[in-house]
Design a protein around this motif. Structure first.
Motif, PDB file in Angstrom:
ATOM      1  N   GLU A 256       0.835  -1.202   0.000  1.00  0.00           N
ATOM      2  CA  GLU A 256       0.000   0.000   0.000  1.00  0.00           C
ATOM      3  C   GLU A 256       0.875   1.260   0.000  1.00  0.00           C
ATOM      4  O   GLU A 256       0.611   2.218  -0.745  1.00  0.00           O
ATOM      5  N   LEU A 257       1.910   1.255   0.826  1.00  0.00           N
ATOM      6  CA  LEU A 257       2.795   2.418   0.894  1.00  0.00           C
ATOM      7  C   LEU A 257       3.634   2.560  -0.373  1.00  0.00           C
ATOM      8  O   LEU A 257       3.875   3.678  -0.850  1.00  0.00           O
ATOM      9  N   ALA A 258       4.098   1.438  -0.939  1.00  0.00           N
ATOM     10  CA  ALA A 258       4.910   1.498  -2.153  1.00  0.00           C
ATOM     11  C   ALA A 258       4.109   2.055  -3.322  1.00  0.00           C
ATOM     12  O   ALA A 258       4.616   2.861  -4.114  1.00  0.00           O
ATOM     13  N   VAL A 259       2.851   1.646  -3.438  1.00  0.00           N
ATOM     14  CA  VAL A 259       1.989   2.177  -4.495  1.00  0.00           C
ATOM     15  C   VAL A 259       1.725   3.665  -4.269  1.00  0.00           C
ATOM     16  O   VAL A 259       1.693   4.465  -5.218  1.00  0.00           O
ATOM     17  N   LYS A 260       1.555   4.061  -3.017  1.00  0.00           N
ATOM     18  CA  LYS A 260       1.364   5.471  -2.699  1.00  0.00           C
ATOM     19  C   LYS A 260       2.608   6.280  -3.088  1.00  0.00           C
ATOM     20  O   LYS A 260       2.495   7.383  -3.647  1.00  0.00           O
ATOM     21  N   ALA A 261       3.790   5.737  -2.805  1.00  0.00           N
ATOM     22  CA  ALA A 261       5.030   6.418  -3.173  1.00  0.00           C
ATOM     23  C   ALA A 261       5.159   6.546  -4.682  1.00  0.00           C
ATOM     24  O   ALA A 261       5.606   7.573  -5.205  1.00  0.00           O
ATOM     25  N   ASN A 262       4.753   5.508  -5.394  1.00  0.00           N
ATOM     26  CA  ASN A 262       4.783   5.555  -6.859  1.00  0.00           C
ATOM     27  C   ASN A 262       3.848   6.633  -7.397  1.00  0.00           C
ATOM     28  O   ASN A 262       4.170   7.329  -8.371  1.00  0.00           O
ATOM     29  N   ALA A 263       2.694   6.786  -6.766  1.00  0.00           N
ATOM     30  CA  ALA A 263       1.758   7.823  -7.191  1.00  0.00           C
ATOM     31  C   ALA A 263       2.322   9.223  -6.929  1.00  0.00           C
ATOM     32  O   ALA A 263       2.090  10.151  -7.705  1.00  0.00           O
ATOM     33  N   LEU A 264       3.082   9.361  -5.842  1.00  0.00           N
ATOM     34  CA  LEU A 264       3.697  10.654  -5.531  1.00  0.00           C
ATOM     35  C   LEU A 264       4.779  11.016  -6.533  1.00  0.00           C
ATOM     36  O   LEU A 264       4.880  12.170  -6.968  1.00  0.00           O
ATOM     37  N   ALA A 265       5.599  10.041  -6.900  1.00  0.00           N
ATOM     38  CA  ALA A 265       6.718  10.294  -7.811  1.00  0.00           C
ATOM     39  C   ALA A 265       6.915   9.079  -8.711  1.00  0.00           C
ATOM     40  O   ALA A 265       7.722   8.200  -8.398  1.00  0.00           O
ATOM     41  N   PRO A 266       6.190   9.002  -9.809  1.00  0.00           N
ATOM     42  CA  PRO A 266       6.352   7.849 -10.716  1.00  0.00           C
ATOM     43  C   PRO A 266       7.765   7.719 -11.254  1.00  0.00           C
ATOM     44  O   PRO A 266       8.164   6.632 -11.669  1.00  0.00           O
ATOM     45  N   GLU A 267       8.524   8.819 -11.237  1.00  0.00           N
ATOM     46  CA  GLU A 267       9.897   8.777 -11.735  1.00  0.00           C
ATOM     47  C   GLU A 267      10.873   8.185 -10.725  1.00  0.00           C
ATOM     48  O   GLU A 267      12.053   7.971 -11.049  1.00  0.00           O
ATOM     49  N   PHE A 268      10.407   7.921  -9.503  1.00  0.00           N
ATOM     50  CA  PHE A 268      11.276   7.350  -8.463  1.00  0.00           C
ATOM     51  C   PHE A 268      11.252   5.835  -8.593  1.00  0.00           C
ATOM     52  O   PHE A 268      10.376   5.151  -8.058  1.00  0.00           O
ATOM     53  N   ALA A 269      12.228   5.280  -9.304  1.00  0.00           N
ATOM     54  CA  ALA A 269      12.263   3.858  -9.639  1.00  0.00           C
ATOM     55  C   ALA A 269      12.258   2.934  -8.416  1.00  0.00           C
ATOM     56  O   ALA A 269      11.646   1.856  -8.469  1.00  0.00           O
ATOM     57  N   PRO A 270      12.937   3.254  -7.304  1.00  0.00           N
ATOM     58  CA  PRO A 270      12.902   2.334  -6.156  1.00  0.00           C
ATOM     59  C   PRO A 270      11.494   2.056  -5.651  1.00  0.00           C
ATOM     60  O   PRO A 270      11.201   0.925  -5.232  1.00  0.00           O
ATOM     61  N   ALA A 271      10.616   3.064  -5.674  1.00  0.00           N
ATOM     62  CA  ALA A 271       9.238   2.831  -5.231  1.00  0.00           C
ATOM     63  C   ALA A 271       8.535   1.860  -6.162  1.00  0.00           C
ATOM     64  O   ALA A 271       7.836   0.932  -5.723  1.00  0.00           O
ATOM     65  N   THR A 272       8.725   2.056  -7.467  1.00  0.00           N
ATOM     66  CA  THR A 272       8.094   1.163  -8.439  1.00  0.00           C
ATOM     67  C   THR A 272       8.635  -0.258  -8.311  1.00  0.00           C
ATOM     68  O   THR A 272       7.875  -1.232  -8.332  1.00  0.00           O
ATOM     69  N   ALA A 273       9.959  -0.376  -8.184  1.00  0.00           N
ATOM     70  CA  ALA A 273      10.573  -1.697  -8.090  1.00  0.00           C
ATOM     71  C   ALA A 273      10.075  -2.449  -6.856  1.00  0.00           C
ATOM     72  O   ALA A 273       9.804  -3.659  -6.919  1.00  0.00           O
ATOM     73  N   LEU A 274       9.935  -1.743  -5.731  1.00  0.00           N
ATOM     74  CA  LEU A 274       9.445  -2.392  -4.519  1.00  0.00           C
ATOM     75  C   LEU A 274       7.984  -2.802  -4.675  1.00  0.00           C
ATOM     76  O   LEU A 274       7.587  -3.910  -4.266  1.00  0.00           O
ATOM     77  N   ALA A 275       7.176  -1.930  -5.270  1.00  0.00           N
ATOM     78  CA  ALA A 275       5.774  -2.274  -5.477  1.00  0.00           C
ATOM     79  C   ALA A 275       5.636  -3.475  -6.409  1.00  0.00           C
ATOM     80  O   ALA A 275       4.801  -4.367  -6.176  1.00  0.00           O
ATOM     81  N   VAL A 276       6.452  -3.521  -7.468  1.00  0.00           N
ATOM     82  CA  VAL A 276       6.421  -4.659  -8.395  1.00  0.00           C
ATOM     83  C   VAL A 276       6.803  -5.941  -7.669  1.00  0.00           C
ATOM     84  O   VAL A 276       6.182  -7.001  -7.854  1.00  0.00           O
ATOM     85  N   LYS A 277       7.805  -5.865  -6.838  1.00  0.00           N
ATOM     86  CA  LYS A 277       8.242  -7.042  -6.080  1.00  0.00           C
ATOM     87  C   LYS A 277       7.117  -7.555  -5.177  1.00  0.00           C
ATOM     88  O   LYS A 277       6.873  -8.770  -5.075  1.00  0.00           O
ATOM     89  N   LEU A 278       6.400  -6.624  -4.536  1.00  0.00           N
ATOM     90  CA  LEU A 278       5.323  -7.011  -3.635  1.00  0.00           C
ATOM     91  C   LEU A 278       4.113  -7.532  -4.414  1.00  0.00           C
ATOM     92  O   LEU A 278       3.417  -8.455  -3.955  1.00  0.00           O
ATOM     93  N   TYR A 279       3.862  -6.956  -5.587  1.00  0.00           N
ATOM     94  CA  TYR A 279       2.787  -7.482  -6.433  1.00  0.00           C
ATOM     95  C   TYR A 279       3.090  -8.925  -6.846  1.00  0.00           C
ATOM     96  O   TYR A 279       2.184  -9.779  -6.906  1.00  0.00           O
ATOM     97  N   LYS A 280       4.351  -9.211  -7.162  1.00  0.00           N
ATOM     98  CA  LYS A 280       4.736 -10.570  -7.523  1.00  0.00           C
ATOM     99  C   LYS A 280       4.515 -11.534  -6.362  1.00  0.00           C
ATOM    100  O   LYS A 280       4.071 -12.669  -6.557  1.00  0.00           O
ATOM    101  N   LEU A 281       4.820 -11.070  -5.147  1.00  0.00           N
ATOM    102  CA  LEU A 281       4.603 -11.910  -3.980  1.00  0.00           C
ATOM    103  C   LEU A 281       3.124 -12.225  -3.801  1.00  0.00           C
ATOM    104  O   LEU A 281       2.755 -13.301  -3.306  1.00  0.00           O
TER     105      LEU A 281
END
Length: 499
Positions: A256-281
């Motif tokens: 939930e927090l990683a997706v929120k971070a991605n929405a704040l700054a889509p250009e911040f790759a670490p947030a996207t990478a973490l959210a993708v990792k959690l989606y895979k889980l």
């Protein structure tokens, strides 16, 4: 001064005119009806000219007597004021010398002059401020802290003392103390910009991500930080908090927090990478793929391409091509998109198409990065040009590294950040938008991905890179096209048509 002279001359002219008009033949008679006593006197006759002159001088005399009386009345106060003025001037001189001595680093002189100023000023609060500033300028932090502590006793200097203490505590690593002082000051004075800066820095330094986010929100509301900087900082703080929850096994809250971070700054790759990792889980690769596409449109990043390729593992060619085309569509002209296409061609063993994509990139860059050199080596190997492949690997060893090439080992974590790394990213990315992986920033040893694909063991990579192309005694080698050095040979490879 001129207006006073003109006024006096005008008055004298008017008086003279009056006397001339009256003349000396008109008399003024003064008599008394008393027949006896003090008030009984014979009639007195005076000319009107004499009476007017006597009246004027009488009034002037009264004014002079009153002025003399006031001068004598005010004399003691004027004496005291003169002494106080000289004392104040001496105090100002001592204050100036104390601060200058502190700036020069003369601790002994700074202390002496500060003591003199404190005694002359007669104000305890101002004396403490001067002493603290001069000690701080001289680098005598212990004495400065003592004076700042003493300032907390007075409401007049409490805020000044809190500022000095908070900044000294932050500099010396006393983060809880810095947080306590700056938070109280910021609560009492919403306009204290220094309190926001110190409080936020101390909370970030102490890895208090959630508290720092709350402080950031307050500071943004009070216009103590720009909205763009606040948004990027908040994205880093939210991602750091999500990473912490991930490490603790709280995957739902972390996602939930990683997706929120991605929405704040889509250009911040670490947030996207973490959210993708959690989606895979959670077994939701479709959502992960969509999130990568969204971020790729804002800022294509190599870590996202690695995550995307991981999502494609096991997919059939049709599905793979469809998803890849959707990603490429987000940023078709971006450098990372072209590199992703080249890597995909290499995975398909289509070295001709891979070289067709790489060749323009190699030509556009005066000094190709190590990453491009390795991809060129892979293409040459698949084109059955082992000598050229070895040359590209040699060049890769000394080629510049890419600051945003986040993961030099595709099998590892793309953003394996420590709390110290997140702390640095809050300001490096938050304030500038620059994203540099800690592995690059810390000058970690370079590891070349894909060398094993060339048929070499990983332990032999250093030998391959350092060695020159081996030749058998009866092998004349491949003659250089333009010269005898490595640079000319590599330049010739870009001009040579590919099979």
């Amino acid at each position: 001064m001129t207006k006073y002279v003109i006024t006096i001359l005008a008055f004298l002219a008017a008086l003279a005119g009056l006397l001339l008009w009256v003349g000396d033949d008109i008399m003024l008679s003064i008599s008394s009806s008393a027949t006896s006593g003090f008030f009984a006197f014979a009639p007195i006759e005076l000319s009107w000219q004499f009476a007017i002159i006597a009246s004027v001088f009488g009034v002037l005399g009264l004014i002079g007597l009153w002025s003399a009386f006031l001068w004598l009345w005010r004399l003691p106060r004027r004496v005291r004021s003169g002494v106080g003025l000289r004392r104040r001037n001496r105090a100002l001189d001592a204050m100036e010398e104390a601060l200058l001595a502190g700036a020069e680093g003369d601790v002994k002189k700074s202390r002496k002059k500060a003591e003199i100023a404190r005694n002359l000023i007669g104000s305890t609060e101002l004396g403490r401020v001067i002493s603290a500033l001069s000690a701080e300028a001289a680098g005598d932090s212990d004495v400065a802290v003592e004076h700042y502590q003493a300032m907390l006793e007075s409401d007049k200097t409490r805020a000044t003392g809190q500022r000095g203490l908070a900044q000294n505590m932050l500099a010396t690593g006393d983060l809880p103390g810095a947080i306590e002082q700056s938070r109280e000051a910021y609560t009492n004075n919403p306009e204290a910009r220094w309190a926001f800066d110190t409080l936020f820095k101390a909370e970030v330094a102490n890895f208090q991500w959630e508290d720092a986010a709350e402080t950031l929100e307050t500071g943004e509301g009070r216009k103590h930080v720009e909205k763009l900087i606040a948004r990027r900082r908040r994205a880093v703080l939210t991602t750091a908090q999500a990473d912490l929850l991930h490490d603790e096994g709280q995957f739902g809250e972390a996602l939930e927090l990683a997706v929120k971070a991605n929405a704040l700054a889509p250009e911040f790759a670490p947030a996207t990478a973490l959210a993708v990792k959690l989606y895979k889980l959670q077994g939701d690769p479709k959502a992960a793929s969509k999130l990568i596409e969204k971020s790729w449109a804002h800022s294509a990043h190599p870590a996202l391409s690695l995550a995307f390729l991981d999502l494609l593992e096991g997919a059939d060619n049709k599905t793979r091509d469809k998803r890849l085309a959707a990603l490429v569509k987000q940023a078709p002209d971006h450098r990372e998109t072209k590199i992703l296409l080249a890597e995909d061609h290499l995975r398909r063993d289509d070295a001709v198409q891979a070289w067709a994509v790489l060749r323009p990139l190699l030509r556009e860059e005066d000094t190709p990065s190590s990453r491009l050199c390795v991809l060129a080596a892979q293409s040459e190997e698949r084109l059955n040009n082992p000598t050229d492949a070895r040359l590209w690997l040699q060049r890769a060893a000394t080629a510049p590294r890419e600051a945003d090439w986040s993961d030099l080992d595709p099998s590892g974590e793309s953003f394996d950040y420590t709390p110290q790394d997140w702390r640095r990213m809050v300001f490096s990315f938050g304030d500038t938008g620059e994203l540099i992986h800690p592995r690059f920033d810390s000058r970690a040893p370079l590891r070349l991905p894909g060398v094993a694909d060339l048929g070499e063991e990983p332990d032999a990579v250093a030998e391959i890179v350092a060695a020159k192309p081996a030749m058998q005694p009866d092998d004349p080698g491949v003659p250089p096209a333009k010269g005898n050095d490595l640079a000319d040979r590599l330049d010739s490879l870009l001009d040579k048509p590919k099979r």
